[in-house]
Motif scaffolding. Structure first.
Motif, PDB file in Angstrom:
ATOM      1  N   PRO A 263     -11.221  19.248  -8.991  1.00 33.18           N
ATOM      2  CA  PRO A 263     -10.880  20.741  -8.532  1.00 33.18           C
ATOM      3  C   PRO A 263     -10.262  21.490  -9.335  1.00 33.18           C
ATOM      4  N   PRO A 264     -10.303  22.682  -8.872  1.00 32.94           N
ATOM      5  CA  PRO A 264      -9.545  23.969 -10.107  1.00 32.94           C
ATOM      6  C   PRO A 264      -8.105  23.499  -9.736  1.00 32.94           C
ATOM      7  N   GLU A 265      -7.618  23.130  -8.742  1.00 32.83           N
ATOM      8  CA  GLU A 265      -6.125  22.925  -8.772  1.00 32.83           C
ATOM      9  C   GLU A 265      -5.713  21.839  -9.699  1.00 32.83           C
ATOM     10  N   ALA A 266      -6.610  20.747  -9.949  1.00 34.75           N
ATOM     11  CA  ALA A 266      -6.137  19.799 -11.039  1.00 34.75           C
ATOM     12  C   ALA A 266      -6.066  20.413 -12.276  1.00 34.75           C
ATOM     13  N   LYS A 267      -6.978  21.303 -12.532  1.00 36.93           N
ATOM     14  CA  LYS A 267      -6.720  22.187 -13.868  1.00 36.93           C
ATOM     15  C   LYS A 267      -5.315  22.861 -14.119  1.00 36.93           C
ATOM     16  N   GLU A 268      -4.905  23.469 -12.734  1.00 34.04           N
ATOM     17  CA  GLU A 268      -3.727  24.017 -12.944  1.00 34.04           C
ATOM     18  C   GLU A 268      -2.508  23.291 -13.050  1.00 34.04           C
ATOM     19  N   ARG A 269      -2.523  22.317 -12.339  1.00 32.69           N
ATOM     20  CA  ARG A 269      -1.180  21.346 -12.290  1.00 32.69           C
ATOM     21  C   ARG A 269      -1.124  20.773 -13.805  1.00 32.69           C
ATOM     22  N   ALA A 270      -2.339  20.233 -14.298  1.00 36.93           N
ATOM     23  CA  ALA A 270      -2.470  19.645 -15.870  1.00 36.93           C
ATOM     24  C   ALA A 270      -1.779  20.747 -16.773  1.00 36.93           C
ATOM     25  N   LYS A 271      -2.299  22.034 -16.515  1.00 36.06           N
ATOM     26  CA  LYS A 271      -1.951  23.056 -17.347  1.00 36.06           C
ATOM     27  C   LYS A 271      -0.481  23.263 -17.694  1.00 36.06           C
TER      28      LYS A 271
ATOM     29  N   PRO B  74      -4.287   6.530 -12.654  1.00 38.31           N
ATOM     30  CA  PRO B  74      -2.928   6.424 -12.561  1.00 38.31           C
ATOM     31  C   PRO B  74      -2.437   7.285 -13.633  1.00 38.31           C
ATOM     32  N   PHE B  75      -3.271   7.972 -14.564  1.00 36.54           N
ATOM     33  CA  PHE B  75      -2.752   8.704 -15.381  1.00 36.54           C
ATOM     34  C   PHE B  75      -2.102  10.132 -14.895  1.00 36.54           C
ATOM     35  N   PHE B  76      -2.939  10.614 -13.881  1.00 41.27           N
ATOM     36  CA  PHE B  76      -2.320  11.908 -13.320  1.00 41.27           C
ATOM     37  C   PHE B  76      -2.840  11.703 -11.961  1.00 41.27           C
ATOM     38  N   ASN B  77      -1.554  11.683 -11.176  1.00 41.38           N
ATOM     39  CA  ASN B  77      -1.843  11.513  -9.628  1.00 41.38           C
ATOM     40  C   ASN B  77      -1.224  12.550  -8.891  1.00 41.38           C
ATOM     41  N   GLN B  78      -1.997  13.555  -8.262  1.00 43.01           N
ATOM     42  CA  GLN B  78      -1.628  14.589  -7.535  1.00 43.01           C
ATOM     43  C   GLN B  78      -0.401  14.267  -6.464  1.00 43.01           C
ATOM     44  N   LYS B  79      -0.715  13.022  -5.957  1.00 47.25           N
ATOM     45  CA  LYS B  79       0.133  12.788  -4.649  1.00 47.25           C
ATOM     46  C   LYS B  79       1.682  11.665  -5.092  1.00 47.25           C
ATOM     47  N   ALA B  80       1.424  11.433  -6.562  1.00 41.95           N
ATOM     48  CA  ALA B  80       2.889  10.781  -7.105  1.00 41.95           C
ATOM     49  C   ALA B  80       3.691  11.744  -7.301  1.00 41.95           C
ATOM     50  N   ASP B  81       5.036  11.066  -7.630  1.00 46.97           N
ATOM     51  CA  ASP B  81       6.386  11.838  -7.960  1.00 46.97           C
ATOM     52  C   ASP B  81       5.958  12.172  -9.452  1.00 46.97           C
TER      53      ASP B  81
ATOM     54  N   ASP C 183       0.888  -1.352  -0.019  1.00 46.82           N
ATOM     55  CA  ASP C 183      -0.015  -0.027  -0.068  1.00 46.82           C
ATOM     56  C   ASP C 183       0.594   1.159  -0.097  1.00 46.82           C
ATOM     57  N   GLU C 184       2.066   1.192   0.693  1.00 47.56           N
ATOM     58  CA  GLU C 184       2.692   2.347   0.636  1.00 47.56           C
ATOM     59  C   GLU C 184       3.375   2.715  -0.810  1.00 47.56           C
ATOM     60  N   SER C 185       3.795   1.695  -1.600  1.00 41.12           N
ATOM     61  CA  SER C 185       4.474   2.081  -2.744  1.00 41.12           C
ATOM     62  C   SER C 185       3.396   2.744  -3.613  1.00 41.12           C
ATOM     63  N   LYS C 186       1.988   1.961  -3.553  1.00 39.28           N
ATOM     64  CA  LYS C 186       0.986   2.387  -4.209  1.00 39.28           C
ATOM     65  C   LYS C 186       0.634   3.983  -3.983  1.00 39.28           C
ATOM     66  N   LYS C 187       0.499   4.381  -2.782  1.00 38.56           N
ATOM     67  CA  LYS C 187       0.466   5.621  -2.361  1.00 38.56           C
ATOM     68  C   LYS C 187       1.240   6.422  -3.418  1.00 38.56           C
ATOM     69  N   ARG C 188       2.533   6.050  -3.451  1.00 39.70           N
ATOM     70  CA  ARG C 188       3.948   6.684  -4.129  1.00 39.70           C
ATOM     71  C   ARG C 188       3.466   6.752  -5.716  1.00 39.70           C
ATOM     72  N   GLY C 189       2.356   6.252  -6.390  1.00 38.55           N
ATOM     73  CA  GLY C 189       1.945   6.128  -7.506  1.00 38.55           C
ATOM     74  C   GLY C 189       2.355   4.995  -8.491  1.00 38.55           C
ATOM     75  N   PHE C 190       3.259   3.994  -7.700  1.00 39.49           N
ATOM     76  CA  PHE C 190       3.474   2.732  -8.696  1.00 39.49           C
ATOM     77  C   PHE C 190       3.671   1.562  -7.397  1.00 39.49           C
ATOM     78  N   ASP C 191       2.692   0.711  -7.547  1.00 39.69           N
ATOM     79  CA  ASP C 191       2.616  -0.302  -6.782  1.00 39.69           C
ATOM     80  C   ASP C 191       3.419  -1.298  -7.082  1.00 39.69           C
ATOM     81  N   LEU C 192       4.469  -1.697  -6.254  1.00 36.35           N
ATOM     82  CA  LEU C 192       5.399  -2.702  -6.456  1.00 36.35           C
ATOM     83  C   LEU C 192       4.865  -4.070  -6.568  1.00 36.35           C
TER      84      LEU C 192
END
Ligand SMILES: [Zn+2]
Length: 682
Positions: free
Chosen positions: A376-384, A498-505, A29-38
Motif C-alpha cells: 500500500p502507498p502508506e507503507a511507502k510513506e512511513r518507510a520514507k 518482522p522488519f517493518f511492522n506497521q502495528k509495532a512500536d 499472541d498479544e505480544s506478537k501483535k506488539r511486534g515482539f513475541d515473548l
C-alpha cells in the motif's frame, strides 16, 4: 544478500556492485501483535552472556528447519510467505491462455505453464541440449574455440570468463564493458586448492557428481569418470589463476581499464578482437577486474587440449541446464548442491523452484503485479519517513565524530547529502517488450530469456546510465547499497514484519528496519564503500591520517570477528565480512540515535516488561533468529561476505554502550568487549 547461488541456467554476468543486508522468523499472541513475541525468549540464558540465545533461543528451539530448506529464519519465512502470494499470481496467469500477446500476464503465464509441465519435461529427458552437445562435438580445431565462446555468449552462456556491461566505477554516469574471471563449477576458488578436510571432500564429491552427470547423457561409467578427472584439471587450472573472494572485494585493484590491444598482450593466445567482433560489440577499452586471471588465461588456453575443452564445455552445459531437464538431472544436481553442499533434506516442490525461475527471468514483470496486491502507498510513506530520520542520524554521527578531521568530515557529509533512496518498487518498470515467451517448452523459454537478457545488457554499452533502474525485483526480501549510484534501495519484499511492522512500536521498527536502513547507509562508508565519492566514482577523499585511523578501527573489528567459532573448526572470516560487520555496527548505532528522538524513547514506558531501549535490541535479534544446517554454515563462512546470524546479532552489540546500559552488561561479561577492544567507527 544470500549466500552463494549456484550458476543459474545460462547465467548472465551481472555487473552491479551492490552490498546487501542478507546472505540469510519469528511467531502469546498479544505480544506478537506488539511486534515482539515473548515466546521467542529463552530466559534461562543471561542477556549479558549470550544475547542471541536470550532474545531468540525460544524461537530457535521451536522452529526447526523444514526439510526443503537449508536455513530457516526471518528472511526465509518471509520468502515463503511471498511465495504464496507469487504462486497465486503465476497460477492465475497460467490458467488463462487468452491474455493479450506481449502482456505481463501472457509472458508470466506461458513461462510458468511450460515450467510446470513436468510430464513434457520428463519425456524430453536431455533432448533439449542435444543440439548444443552436437555443436561442441563439431568444433574441429582450437582456432574455432573463440567462435564457440562468442556464439555461446550471445546465447547467454558465459564460458570460462565473464563479460558484461555495467556502470563505469570511475566515470559513473556511463556504462562500460567489464571482463571478469569465471568458469568454475564449485562455489569458491579455494575449494580447488586447499588441503583441509572439507575442501578435499568437496573435490571428491564434485568429481563424482560430474561423472554421474555424464552417465546421464549415456556415457559409459569408465569414460564418465575419466571425463570428470579431466574437467577437474581444467577447472583447477582456472582456479589457480583466479583471485580469491577477499581479493575481489577491493574495488581499486579490480578496476583496470585497458585498451583492447593491450588485452591481447595480456592473454596473447586468445583472439580478443575476433571475440568482440563476433559478439557484435564495438569498443576501444575494457575494464579488467582480475588481470592475474587474464594474463594466466593465455597459457591455460594453450595447455588444455581441444578434447579437454570440449569436455569442459559439455560439463558447463550440463550443470547450467540440469534444472531445466528431466528429474534424473535435477536430482543429481540436487544431491550435490542441495544435499551435500548445503544440507537440504529434500528438493523443494516444483512450484517453488519455478517461481524462482520466473523471478530470475522476468522479476519486474512479476513485481508489477505483486506490488499492486501487497504494497500500500502508506507503507511507502512511513518507510520514507524512517529512511529520512536515519539519514539525518548518520549526518549527526559524522558531525560529532571524534576521530575524523574536519576536511574528511566535510567530504563525508557531501557524500551523505547526495544519497539516492529507492523504496518499494521502481518509478519506471523495466521494458520487456523485446522478450518473446511462448507456450511451447520450458527450455526454449529459458533460451529466449538468456538471449534477450544478454542483448539487453550489451545494448547499454557506452550509454548514459539509467537512474531509474533497480538491481533487485520488488518482491525480493533484501536491500542494497550501490556504491556506483550512491543509493540505498529497499524493495517492497523487505518492508514487511518482522522488519517493518506497521502495528509495532517504534522500538521494534528502529531495532529491525531502522538498523537495516542504517546498515545500507553505512555501506557507503565501510572499508570499500568509502573509496567511492558522492557521484559514485572511485576517488580518494580521505586525508592520510584519517585513512590510517579508519584502518586501525577496522582492524579491531576484523580481530573481533576472527575469534567467532561458527561450527566445528569453522570460524568467521573477519576480513571477508568486514564491510557487512561495519554496516551492522554503524547501522545499529545510527538507528539507535534516531530512535532516541521518538516519543516512545522519551516517555520510556515499558511494553511487556521491557523498556523501549531493551525492545530496540530485541527487535534487532528477532530479524536474525535463524536455524541453519551445518553444511550451509560451512559454505557461508567460506563464500558469504555476511557473518552468520548469531554473530551478526552478538558481534556488533559487544561494542555498544547503549546495549550494555539496556541489559546491565558489566565489564568482564561475554557480551562486552574489554575497553581496549571496543570498536566505534560510525
Ligand atoms: Zn550489507
Amino acid at each position: 544478500m544470500k549466500s552463494f547461488s549456484f550458476k543459474p541456467f545460462f547465467a548472465i554476468l551481472v555487473l552491479s556492485f551492490t552490498l546487501t543486508i542478507f546472505g540469510a522468523v519469528p511467531g502469546d499472541d498479544e505480544s506478537k501483535k506488539r511486534g515482539f513475541d515473548l515466546q521467542n525468549l529463552d530466559k534461562s540464558v543471561s542477556p549479558a552472556q549470550d544475547f542471541y540465545k536470550y532474545a531468540v533461543g525460544g524461537w530457535v528451539k521451536n522452529n526447526p528447519i523444514p526439510d526443503d530448506q537449508t536455513r530457516w529464519g526471518a528472511f526465509t519465512v518471509l520468502q515463503e510467505d511471498n511465495n504464496k502470494v507469487l504462486r497465486k499470481i503465476v497460477e492465475e496467469a497460467a490458467a488463462n491462455q487468452s491474455w493479450v500477446k506481449g502482456s505481463a500476464k501472457q509472458k508470466i503465464g506461458d513461462f510458468y505453464a511450460t515450467a510446470m509441465d513436468s510430464v513434457r519435461i520428463e519425456k524430453l529427458g536431455y533432448k533439449p541440449i542435444v543440439p548444443e552437445l552436437q555443436k561442441i562435438d563439431a568444433i574441429k580445431g582450437k582456432n574455432e574455440l573463440v567462435k564457440h565462446l562468442a556464439t555461446q555468449y550471445i546465447n547467454g552462456n558465459s564460458l570460462i570468463f565473464g563479460f558484461g556491461v555495467g556502470i563505469d566505477a570511475k566515470k559513473s554516469d556511463v556504462n562500460a564493458a567489464y571482463l571478469s574471471q569465471g568458469g568454475l563449477g564449485l562455489p569458491d576458488v579455494e575449494y580447488y586448492t586447499k588441503e583441509d578436510a572439507r575442501s578435499k571432500e568437496i573435490r571428491e564429491k564434485y568429481v563424482q557428481h560430474i561423472a554421474n552427470m555424464f552417465q546421464l547423457i549415456d556415457v559409459d561409467k569408465e569414460t564418465a569418470s575419466k571425463n570428470a578427472e579431466r574437467i577437474m584439471d581444467v577447472e583447477t587450472k582456472l582456479a589457480k589463476i583466479s583471485n580469491t573472494r577477499l581479493e575481489n572485494r577491493d574495488p581499486i585493484k579490480t578496476y583496470n581499464k585497458m585498451a583492447i590491444d593491450n588485452l591481447s598482450n595480456l592473454s596473447p593466445n586468445f583472439d580478443w578482437k575476433k571475440y568482440f567482433d563476433l559478439i557484435g560489440v564495438n569498443m576501444n577499452v575494457v575494464i579488467v577486474r582480475q588481470p592475474k586471471f587474464f594474463s594466466g588465461l593465455g597459457q591455460v588456453f594453450e595447455e588444455v587440449s581441444l578434447d579437454d575443452w570440449k569436455l569442459y564445455f559439455k560439463w558447463d552445459l550440463l550443470r547450467s541446464s540440469a534444472n531445466a531437464l528431466s528429474s534424473a538431472f535435477v536430482n543429481e544436481r540436487f544431491n550435490f548442491t542441495g544435499k551435500f553442499l548445503t544440507g537440504a533434506k529434500v528438493l523443494q516442490p516444483r512450484w517453488k523452484r519455478m517461481i524462482q525461475a520466473v523471478n530470475g527471468s522476468m522479476g519486474e514483470l512479476l513485481g508489477q503485479i505483486y506490488v499492486s496486491e501487497v504494497f500500500p502507498p502508506e507503507a511507502k510513506e512511513r518507510a520514507k519517513g524512517i529512511v529520512a530520520n536515519l539519514l539525518a542520524s548518520m549526518g549527526e554521527s559524522i558531525k560529532s565524530n571524534q576521530w575524523m578531521s574536519d576536511d574528511t568530515k566535510k567530504q563525508a557529509l557531501v557524500k551523505l547529502g547526495t544519497f539516492g533512496v529507492k523504496i518499494g518498487y521502481p518509478d519506471k518498470w523495466k521494458d520487456y517488450g523485446e522478450l518473446n515467451i511462448e507456450r511451447d517448452t520450458y527450455y526454449k523459454n529459458l533460451e529466449r530469456v538468456s538471449i534477450w537478457a544478454t542483448k539487453d545488457n550489451l545494448a547499454k554499452l557506452g550509454k548514459p546510465i539509467d537512474p531509474t533502474e533497480w538491481g533487485m525485483s520488488p518482491q525480493t526480501v533484501n536491500a542494497y547499497y550501490s556504491p556506483t549510484r550512491n543509493e540505498i534501495v529497499f524493495p517492497a519484499g523487505i518492508l514487511q514484519p518482522p522488519f517493518f511492522n506497521q502495528k509495532a512500536d517504534d522500538a521494534i521498527n528502529y531495532g529491525a528496519m531502522g538498523a537495516v536502513i542504517g546498515h545500507e547507509i553505512s555501506h557507503g562508508f565501510d572499508d570499500q564503500g568509502r573509496k567511492y565519492d558522492e557521484k559514485g566514482n572511485i576517488r580518494d577523499w580521505w586525508t592520510k591520517e584519517d585513512n590510517d585511523k579508519f584502518q586501525g578501527r577496522a582492524k579491531k573489528l576484523i580481530d573481533e570477528f576472527n575469534t567467532f567459532v561458527v561450527v566445528d573448526t569453522f570460524k568467521v572470516n573477519g576480513a571477508l565480512t568486514l564491510g557487512e560487520n561495519i554496516g551492522d555496527l554503524g547501522g545499529l548505532t545510527v538507528s539507535f540515535n534516531a530512535f532516541k528522538n521518538t516519543e516512545q524513547f522519551k516517555k520510556n514506558e515499558p511494553v511487556d516488561g521491557f523498556t523501549p531501549q531493551q525492545r530496540f535490541f530485541l527487535g534487532w535479534a528477532q530479524v536474525w533468529a535463524t536455524n541453519a544446517r551445518d553444511e550451509a554454515l560451512k559454505l557461508q563462512v567460506k563464500t558469504d561476505v555476511h557473518s552468520p546470524s548469531v554473530q551478526r546479532v552478538n558481534g556488533p552489540l559487544m561494542n555498544l554502550p547503549e546495549f550494555f546500559e539496556a541489559f546491565g552488561v558489566k565489564p568482564g561479561d561475554n557480551m562486552r568487549n574489554s575497553d581496549d577492544k571496543l570498536v566505534k567507527i560510525w
